[in-house]
Structure formats: C-alpha cells, structure tokens
Design a protein around this motif. Structure first.
Motif, PDB file in Angstrom:
ATOM      1  N   PRO A 259      -5.548  48.880  84.692  1.00 54.57           N
ATOM      2  CA  PRO A 259      -5.823  47.986  83.557  1.00 54.57           C
ATOM      3  C   PRO A 259      -4.532  47.459  82.918  1.00 54.57           C
ATOM      4  N   ASP A 260      -4.664  46.363  82.169  1.00 51.12           N
ATOM      5  CA  ASP A 260      -3.522  45.816  81.436  1.00 51.12           C
ATOM      6  C   ASP A 260      -2.898  46.890  80.561  1.00 51.12           C
ATOM      7  N   ASN A 261      -1.590  46.871  80.468  1.00 49.43           N
ATOM      8  CA  ASN A 261      -0.821  47.714  79.541  1.00 49.43           C
ATOM      9  C   ASN A 261      -0.869  49.201  79.881  1.00 49.43           C
ATOM     10  N   SER A 262      -1.354  49.551  81.080  1.00 48.39           N
ATOM     11  CA  SER A 262      -1.414  50.980  81.403  1.00 48.39           C
ATOM     12  C   SER A 262      -0.336  51.328  82.425  1.00 48.39           C
ATOM     13  N   PHE A 292      -4.996  35.778  80.924  1.00 41.60           N
ATOM     14  CA  PHE A 292      -3.547  35.780  81.084  1.00 41.60           C
ATOM     15  C   PHE A 292      -2.908  37.139  80.825  1.00 41.60           C
ATOM     16  N   ASP A 293      -3.617  38.050  80.157  1.00 40.11           N
ATOM     17  CA  ASP A 293      -3.025  39.371  79.945  1.00 40.11           C
ATOM     18  C   ASP A 293      -2.629  39.999  81.275  1.00 40.11           C
ATOM     19  N   ALA A 294      -3.497  39.815  82.283  1.00 40.78           N
ATOM     20  CA  ALA A 294      -3.207  40.406  83.591  1.00 40.78           C
ATOM     21  C   ALA A 294      -1.951  39.806  84.213  1.00 40.78           C
ATOM     22  N   GLU A 300       4.922  46.814  84.079  1.00 43.03           N
ATOM     23  CA  GLU A 300       5.425  46.743  82.704  1.00 43.03           C
ATOM     24  C   GLU A 300       5.194  45.302  82.246  1.00 43.03           C
ATOM     25  N   ARG A 301       5.531  45.008  81.003  1.00 44.16           N
ATOM     26  CA  ARG A 301       5.397  43.629  80.546  1.00 44.16           C
ATOM     27  C   ARG A 301       6.605  42.850  81.075  1.00 44.16           C
ATOM     28  N   ALA A 302       6.395  42.192  82.214  1.00 46.22           N
ATOM     29  CA  ALA A 302       7.515  41.661  82.984  1.00 46.22           C
ATOM     30  C   ALA A 302       8.215  40.512  82.269  1.00 46.22           C
TER      31      ALA A 302
HETATM   32  C1  LIG Z   1      -1.582  44.409  76.007  1.00 43.93           C
HETATM   33  O1  LIG Z   1      -0.412  44.226  75.241  1.00 43.93           O
HETATM   34  C2  LIG Z   1      -0.282  42.920  74.705  1.00 43.93           C
HETATM   35  C3  LIG Z   1       1.065  42.807  74.045  1.00 43.93           C
HETATM   36  O2  LIG Z   1       1.359  43.917  73.278  1.00 43.93           O
HETATM   37  C4  LIG Z   1      -1.454  42.636  73.775  1.00 43.93           C
HETATM   38  O3  LIG Z   1      -1.348  41.312  73.286  1.00 43.93           O
HETATM   39  C5  LIG Z   1      -2.760  42.780  74.551  1.00 43.93           C
HETATM   40  O4  LIG Z   1      -3.849  42.611  73.682  1.00 43.93           O
HETATM   41  C6  LIG Z   1      -2.811  44.154  75.209  1.00 43.93           C
HETATM   42  N1  LIG Z   1      -4.014  44.226  76.043  1.00 43.93           N
HETATM   43  C7  LIG Z   1      -4.787  45.307  76.091  1.00 43.93           C
HETATM   44  C8  LIG Z   1      -5.962  45.220  77.003  1.00 43.93           C
HETATM   45  O5  LIG Z   1      -4.542  46.310  75.451  1.00 43.93           O
END
Ligand SMILES: *[C@@H]1O[C@H](CO)[C@@H](O)[C@H](O)[C@H]1NC(C)=O
Ligand SMILES: *[C@@H]1O[C@H](CO)[C@@H](O)[C@H](O)[C@H]1NC(C)=O
Ligand SMILES: *[C@@H]1O[C@H](CO)[C@@H](O)[C@H](O)[C@H]1NC(C)=O
Length: 313
Positions: A259-262, A292-294, A300-302
């Motif tokens: 998942p995003d951010n993991s 676009f989060d993906a 990491e947040r590239a």
């Molecule tokens: C992931 O991190 C970004 C930037 O901090 C944030 O905008 C986004 O909502 C986060 N997504 C999730 C699924 O937590």
C-alpha cells in the motif's frame, strides 16, 4: 474517473484491427530476496536525489544531498557531482552525473518533470526513429529530452571513464525521468559501449514493441546490464501511453503491491518476466488518473524534494 481527451479520441478512433496482438507469456511470477530489496531501497534514493534542486543546479564538485531526507544512504556515501544539467534545453531535461566511491559506481540520474499531471492529459504521443535497431521507434518527447543533453553527458562520461574505468554505471529516474533514463540506458549500451544497470521507477511506456523488446534483449541476451523497471499498484503513469496506442514496456517488471506510504517487504515485489507485460500494473485496468498517491510511493516518497516552492504545474 476522468478520461483525458487523447484517450477518448484514440480509443474511439481505433479500429479493432489496430489493437496489438497480445501474445503475452503467462510465466509464474516470482518475488525478490531481501538482499535485492535492499539494493532497490538504495538505488531509488538516487532517483529521489535527482528531484532535489541543489543536486542539478550548478553543483559540480559538490556532494549529493536531499533536503527532504529521502536519500540517507546516498548522503552517507562518498559522492561527487561530476556534471549537472537543467534549464538549458527546450525539454528542460534535468539531473546529474555523479561518482559514488563507496559503491564504485557512476550514476546518471534524471529528474521527473514537474508537469507529469499535464503530461497524462495533454501529451501527444508521436514516434521518432532513434536509429538503434530496424523498426524501432521511441516516443518523440522522451527521446528528444535525452538527445538534447546527450553530447554533454557522453563527454562527461568519457572523462569519468578515464579516471574510473572499473566503476559500474547506473542510469536511474522516477516518472518522466525514468522514461528518459530508459532511452538513455538503451543508447549508451548501443553506442557508447557501456554496460548499464537501469533503475526505472514509475516509467511511462517509451517504445514501440520492437524497441521495447530490443531494450529487454540488451539485458537478457547481450549482457549489457540489467533492466529494473518498477511499477506500484494502480499508478496510472506506467499504463500510458496505452498498449492500444502501439506502445510497449521493457521487461522485466517489478510490480510493488504494498500500500501507499508503507514499508515494502520482499514478498510484495512481484516480478513479471520477459514478454509477460499484460499483468502487473497493466493488469489493473484502465489508468485511473486520480490515483496519483501510488505514483509517488516507490519504496519511499521518491519525489519528495519536488515540493520546495516548485509546485506541480
Ligand atoms: C501518503 O502520504 C502522503 C504525503 O504525506 C499523503 O498525502 C497521503 O494521503 C498518504 N496516503 C495514505 C494512503 O496514507
Ligand atoms: C533554472 O530553473 C530553476 C528552477 O528549476 C530556477 O530556479 C532558475 O532560476 C533557472 N535558471 C535559469 C538560468 O533560468
Ligand atoms: C553543455 O555544456 C555547455 C558548456 O558547459 C553549456 O554551455 C551548455 O548549456 C550545455 N548544454 C546543455 C544542453 O546542457
């Protein structure tokens, strides 16, 4: 979900016979080892560093750093910027060539564009002949982005090779930077005699099927260096331009399912091998341009450095 103009126009204008015959091999996907994951966690930091303005503006001789804190392993290494490039061309290709003595490596990194959101809706995908192989065509915008900086980069690379003949060469990028990196790697392998490891994170398609297969074969048959092409869950960017528009991807694909951010673990990176290009990210279906989060999250947040007063256009 909103379909951009070019998708609607292209899909409605396409006769069925124009759809490519998808003869994908259904290989058994594999996953990667923790050691391989550690190397991916490292090389993405160079793609991330290419977004940090101090690394691509007038910093030759300096050490690489990321103010966003997303390249700690690069900062810990003994690095020097050999060449930086930006602003000089109409395509605004930006990035750097650096040397990393800790890892005995030369790194050519391309920054993604600030305008990727415009790109997905407004780009006109035209082909040009990169003169790399018979029947090979590359997407014009990406190929021009590379050829506009090629002379200065190959000159700097030639100088670097005199000093560091045994160092490896990695070409890296994220997003539109990955598209340029893919074509730069193909060209440097073919015309500069270089062995190049390609790390392409979130790259759109850049080639027709003949060129995509040629770049795949540079790695698998010609032993000119591996292709590591990464996608993440439903990131829409690697799904463009569409297969139906005659574009294809370089293999293999490393599809990140986390998942995003993991924090990504090895079992969440699924490898689709040569010729199997309709599963992975492509298999998620029609690109959803709101997801676009993906696109931002590749281990990491590239592209975190992009947010410093240089907003998305
Ligand atoms: C992931 O991190 C970004 C930037 O901090 C944030 O905008 C986004 O909502 C986060 N997504 C999730 C699924 O937590
Ligand atoms: C180059 O672009 C950067 C932003 O990426 C800007 O700060 C700088 O002023 C530009 N330089 C020139 C010479 O246009
Ligand atoms: C190439 O290098 C020259 C000399 O440093 C510079 O003036 C020129 O702007 C560079 N061209 C590109 C496209 O970066």
């Amino acid at each position: 979900m909103h379909l951009p103009r070019f998708l609607v126009a292209t899909l409605s204008a396409l006769p069925c016979s124009a759809l490519p015959a998808l003869q994908a091999r259904e290989s058994t996907p594999s996953t990667i080892t923790p050691e391989t994951l550690a190397s991916f966690d490292f090389w993405v930091q160079y793609a991330a560093a290419a977004y940090c303005e101090p690394n691509y503006i007038a910093q030759a001789g300096q050490k690489l750093a990321c103010w966003a804190g997303n390249c700690p392993a690069v900062e810990a290494a003994d690095t020097t910027i050999l060449l930086d490039f930006s602003n000089a061309t109409i395509t605004d290709t930006a990035g750097f060539l650096a040397v990393d003595h800790t890892h005995s490596s030369l790194i050519l990194a391309f920054r993604g564009s600030y305008s990727v959101r415009n790109w997905v809706t407004d780009a006109t995908f035209l082909y040009t002949d990169p003169q790399l192989c018979p029947g090979c065509f590359a997407e014009l915008g990406f190929w021009s982005a590379w050829t506009n900086v090629r002379a200065n980069i190959t000159a700097a690379l030639t100088r670097a090779r005199e000093q560091y003949p045994t160092y490896s060469l990695q070409v890296v990028g994220h997003s539109l930077g990955a598209a340029i990196a893919t074509l730069a790697a193909a060209d440097l392998r073919a015309t500069a005699g270089e062995t190049v490891e390609l790390y392409a994170f979130a790259s759109p398609r850049v080639a027709n099927p003949v060129l995509a297969q040629y770049i795949t074969a540079q790695a698998t048959q010609q032993q000119k260096g591996a292709n590591y092409r990464f996608t993440h869950t439903v990131d829409p960017v690697p799904n463009l331009p569409l297969l139906a528009m005659g574009y294809s991807h370089v293999s293999p694909e490393y599809h990140i399912t986390a998942p995003d951010n993991s924090t990504v673990v090895a079992s969440q990176v699924v490898v689709y091998s040569d010729g199997d290009y309709v599963r992975g990210n492509t298999g998620v279906g029609v690109p959803d341009l709101l997801r676009f989060d993906a696109h931002h999250w590749y281990f990491e947040r590239a592209d975190a450095c992009i947010e410093s007063g240089l907003p998305w256009r």
